[in-house]
Design an enzyme around this catalytic site. Structure first.
Site, PDB file in Angstrom:
ATOM      1  N   GLY A  22      50.761 -16.192 -14.173  1.00 27.77           N
ATOM      2  CA  GLY A  22      49.726 -17.191 -13.956  1.00 27.77           C
ATOM      3  C   GLY A  22      50.136 -18.197 -12.902  1.00 27.77           C
ATOM      4  N   GLY A  24      49.698 -22.404 -12.005  1.00 29.46           N
ATOM      5  CA  GLY A  24      49.307 -23.709 -12.504  1.00 29.46           C
ATOM      6  C   GLY A  24      49.189 -24.712 -11.380  1.00 29.46           C
ATOM      7  N   GLY A  25      48.984 -25.968 -11.758  1.00 26.85           N
ATOM      8  CA  GLY A  25      48.769 -27.007 -10.775  1.00 26.85           C
ATOM      9  C   GLY A  25      49.975 -27.272  -9.906  1.00 26.85           C
ATOM     10  N   MET A  26      51.173 -26.957 -10.379  1.00 26.25           N
ATOM     11  CA  MET A  26      52.371 -27.282  -9.625  1.00 26.25           C
ATOM     12  C   MET A  26      53.255 -26.088  -9.328  1.00 26.25           C
ATOM     13  SD  MET A  26      53.618 -30.961 -11.044  1.00 26.25           S
ATOM     14  CE  MET A  26      52.589 -32.405 -10.783  1.00 26.25           C
ATOM     15  N   GLY A  27      52.856 -24.879  -9.724  1.00 26.13           N
ATOM     16  CA  GLY A  27      53.730 -23.759  -9.433  1.00 26.13           C
ATOM     17  C   GLY A  27      53.194 -22.424  -9.896  1.00 26.13           C
ATOM     18  N   GLN A  28      53.960 -21.389  -9.581  1.00 24.93           N
ATOM     19  CA  GLN A  28      53.646 -20.013  -9.933  1.00 24.93           C
ATOM     20  C   GLN A  28      54.578 -19.557 -11.049  1.00 24.93           C
ATOM     21  OE1 GLN A  28      51.270 -17.787  -8.713  1.00 24.93           O
ATOM     22  NE2 GLN A  28      52.025 -16.508 -10.380  1.00 24.93           N
ATOM     23  N   LYS A  43      59.356 -19.855 -13.620  1.00 26.42           N
ATOM     24  CA  LYS A  43      58.376 -20.807 -13.113  1.00 26.42           C
ATOM     25  C   LYS A  43      58.957 -21.511 -11.892  1.00 26.42           C
ATOM     26  CE  LYS A  43      57.102 -21.187 -17.903  1.00 26.42           C
ATOM     27  NZ  LYS A  43      56.630 -21.999 -19.014  1.00 26.42           N
ATOM     28  N   ASP A 137      51.479 -32.638 -25.752  1.00 25.09           N
ATOM     29  CA  ASP A 137      50.333 -31.799 -25.376  1.00 25.09           C
ATOM     30  C   ASP A 137      50.207 -30.632 -26.345  1.00 25.09           C
ATOM     31  OD1 ASP A 137      48.074 -31.115 -23.916  1.00 25.09           O
ATOM     32  OD2 ASP A 137      49.177 -29.885 -22.491  1.00 25.09           O
TER      33      ASP A 137
END
Length: 347
Positions: A22, A24-28, A43, A137
């Protein structure tokens, strides 16, 4: 899991990359295999963040915090390099659906499964809090249902208790605590509130404050309205009502809940309903998800070994971003065939 692309690296650190889990907002996030055959979620920070000195400092701090976590039924870091050209970390991989996927596929969990889930997650939180770590979270997407039990994952916005920042509205609206909404200091009691919301969702497919069109409306309900727990079995309902107190001082601790939930779950049967079992079995039939022994609940995991841990400890919102803006109010479920949960607010 998606296939590797031509532009993808073949290795990160000691890990050979096998496929994409996947973005995300800051990385793969890739699935990697170590030299010993161990699977990991690898990550890697995106270039804009890798070039930011503040991000690197915060990343290194989060890795230090992450390595302190050796709690049962939670996630651990296998390796990390915050000084690499693009900082990265690797966490253990588990084949299995998220709680969000499982409920979407088969509805609310049966009472024995629900009680076992409650006991495991409370134990994980109790251990985290004892180490001075707040998750911040906790939501259905951050709970994996593996063949040998549930896993609490993704401590990407967790901070050491002595460094929890006030005024940072981090979380997913339907599972946030009142103090997260009102910019008060979100400590251990905030996790307890979120745990109760997650367990209410596991029982019925809906959080204790229902569904709304906008995040703002959901946050208003959390602050001002009482929870609806009518779908939660009575033995658990009374405990969740205490966890959902608006005043953090009136909530039980995770350690107290681990004892109470453990007593409720002591007569539990085999883990997971048939619908969830089918999702778990599908994950184990994939070439990269070797089947492990089926699991029957035992409320105290073996201490002589580090428990099998899930994908987690993603570094996110490190630059003070507001996760509310990235999540829908009700955190809708993905397609149930997606086995490994990697959320938008993951690294």
């Amino acid at each position: 899991m998606d296939a590797m692309r031509v532009e993808d690296p073949t290795h990160v650190g000691r890990y050979q990359l096998l496929g994409r889990l996947g973005t995300g907002g800051m990385g793969q996030v890739w699935l990697g295999r170590g030299p010993d055959g161990e699977l990991a979620a690898v990550k890697v920070a995106l270039e804009p963040y890798a070039s930011d000195p503040r991000f690197r400092a915060l990343f290194a701090r989060e890795v230090t915090t992450a390595r302190r976590v050796r709690a049962p039924w939670s996630a651990a870091v296998l390796a990390a390099d915050p000084d690499a050209d693009r900082p990265w970390l690797a966490t253990e991989y588990v084949a299995g659906p998220s709680l969000r996927e499982a409920v979407a596929a088969g509805g609310g969990l049966a009472e024995p499964d629900l009680l076992t889930l409650a006991a495991r997650l409370a134990e994980a939180l109790a251990q985290l809090h004892a180490m001075g770590v707040v998750h911040r979270d906790l939501k259905p997407a951050n709970v994996l249902l593996a063949a040998d039990g549930p896993r609490l994952i993704d401590f990407g916005i967790a901070h050491a208790l002595d460094d929890t920042r006030a005024g940072a509205a981090m979380g997913t609206p339907a599972f946030m605590s009142p103090e997260q909404v009102s910019d008060d200091r979100a400590g251990c009691p905030s996790d307890v509130f979120s745990l109760a919301s997650v367990l209410a969702f596991a029982a019925s497919g809906q959080g204790p404050f229902g569904t709304t069109v906008t995040p703002v409306a959901m946050l208003s309900r959390i602050v001002h309205q009482p929870p609806n727990l009518t779908a939660v079995p009575r033995p658990l309902r009374d405990e969740l009502e205490r966890c959902l107190a608006k005043d953090p001082a009136h909530r039980p601790t995770a350690a107290e809940l681990a004892v109470r939930f453990g007593a409720l779950a002591s007569g539990g049967g085999p883990w997971v309903t048939p619908a969830v079992r089918r999702l778990v079995d599908r994950a184990h039939r994939t070439p990269l998800g070797p089947c492990r022994q089926a699991w029957t609940p035992e409320l105290t995991p073996r201490r002589e070994r580090i428990p099998l841990l899930a994908v987690g400890l993603t570094v996110l919102t490190l630059l003070g971003g507001v996760a509310v803006a990235m999540s829908s109010p009700d955190d809708p479920a993905p397609h149930p065939t997606q086995v490994q949960e990697v959320t938008r607010d993951s690294l």
